[in-house]
Scaffold this motif. Structure first.
Motif, PDB file in Angstrom:
ATOM      1  N   SER A 105      -7.361-126.901  13.044  1.00 21.52           N
ATOM      2  CA  SER A 105      -6.374-127.462  12.114  1.00 21.52           C
ATOM      3  C   SER A 105      -5.075-126.683  12.071  1.00 21.52           C
ATOM      4  N   SER A 150      -6.731-129.257  -1.472  1.00 21.61           N
ATOM      5  CA  SER A 150      -5.609-129.213  -0.521  1.00 21.61           C
ATOM      6  C   SER A 150      -6.080-128.747   0.846  1.00 21.61           C
ATOM      7  N   TYR A 154      -5.942-130.763   4.282  1.00 23.57           N
ATOM      8  CA  TYR A 154      -5.155-130.163   5.365  1.00 23.57           C
ATOM      9  C   TYR A 154      -5.933-130.140   6.681  1.00 23.57           C
ATOM     10  N   LYS A 158      -3.770-132.144   8.940  1.00 18.22           N
ATOM     11  CA  LYS A 158      -2.979-131.117   9.644  1.00 18.22           C
ATOM     12  C   LYS A 158      -1.642-130.840   8.967  1.00 18.22           C
ATOM     13  N   GLU A 159      -1.534-131.194   7.704  1.00 20.71           N
ATOM     14  CA  GLU A 159      -0.326-130.900   6.938  1.00 20.71           C
ATOM     15  C   GLU A 159      -0.664-130.928   5.450  1.00 20.71           C
ATOM     16  N   LEU A 160       0.151-130.211   4.664  1.00 17.40           N
ATOM     17  CA  LEU A 160      -0.033-130.233   3.223  1.00 17.40           C
ATOM     18  C   LEU A 160       0.446-131.561   2.672  1.00 17.40           C
TER      19      LEU A 160
END
Length: 282
Positions: A105, A150, A154, A158-160
């Motif tokens: 990730s 979160s 994630y 692969k992102e917040l």
């Protein structure tokens, strides 16, 4: 003779596993709503979360060994150490899974994992021991709530996600509520042992008021999510309201009669969590 509270089946606190299950599932479903899903990664997230929860539960009583006001038998001390070592093993296993999830990730998960593991170990271990500093109710909101939701999201996205952060708030508040119920249940014992939990510091009456305030904020948070469109079907959690009545009634009872408050709060959390996660599917 081993005190009952230190027996493995009690130290493991299986009723609290709903925390890791619901929190991780909230993050997984938050990512799913945004178009990201992977059954293998989702399974590993849940496994790591449950192992971390088990580890935290099993090391929870270790600080009792250093409490001069507690007269522990030799058998109880041995059992506490056994539970502690097994708890560390669970946390280590969770860390191994986390290493794989970091690899697939991104390095931001490494930061989340380090904070989470330090938080797990620091619950009752010195020199942190934020339980006796009265910080547990506040910190678990972030460590076992926002951070885990979160982080789970994630791993898959692969992102917040700003949306996942907002969605994590009601669930995280309920996690804090569950821990507060534990402090309320053990108020007299913690006071006698000199364990300065938040409830001991502010007093039982104020802690009871905080419990009620958190409960109200949880459902108001769901209302806000429904109104702003982040989670249109969030109000399905109203179905869980009948299950919060019992723990609220237990607040007013004396020490012996209010012992079921933590299990009752855990049951209401599980029902709430099922409703909450169901709402995330739409």
């Amino acid at each position: 003779m081993i005190a009952e509270k230190y027996l493995f089946r009690h130290a493991l606190r299986p009723f609290s596993f709903s925390v890791a299950l619901i929190v991780c599932l909230t993050g997984i479903l938050s990512a799913y709503r945004e178009g990201f899903g992977d059954p293998l990664l989702a399974s590993l997230i849940l496994m790591a979360g449950l192992l971390l929860q088990a580890g935290v539960n099993l090391i929870n009583d270790y600080a009792d060994l250093s409490q001069p006001n507690l007269q522990l038998s030799s058998a109880s001390q041995q059992q506490i150490r056994f539970n502690f070592n097994l708890g560390l093993g669970c946390i280590l296993f969770a860390a191994v899974i986390a290493c794989y999830l970091i690899a697939v990730s991104g390095m931001l998960l490494l930061l989340f994992s380090v904070i989470g593991i330090i938080g797990a170990l620091g619950y009752t271990m010195e020199p942190i021991n934020y339980k006796r500093r009265g910080l547990a109710v506040f910190l678990v909101f972030w460590l076992m709530g926002v951070l885990m939701v979160s982080g789970a999201c994630y791993v898959l996205a692969k992102e917040l996600s700003h949306s996942a952060l907002l969605i994590s708030i009601p669930v995280s508040l309920f996690v804090s509520l569950l821990l507060l119920s534990n402090e309320l249940r053990d108020f007299e014992e913690d006071t006698a042992a000199g364990i300065k939990t938040l409830t001991v510091k502010i007093g039982y009456a104020r802690a009871s008021q905080l419990y009620k305030a958190l409960m109200i904020c949880i459902y108001l948070g769901c209302l806000a999510l429904s109104i702003n469109g982040s989670m249109p079907f969030a109000l399905v959690v109203l179905l869980s309201i009948p299950f919060v009545i019992k723990p609220l009634k237990l607040l007013a009872l004396d020490k012996g009669a209010r012992q079921p408050i933590t299990k009752a709060t855990g049951r209401s959390f599980l029902i709430f969590g099922i409703c909450y996660c169901s709402a995330l599917l739409f």
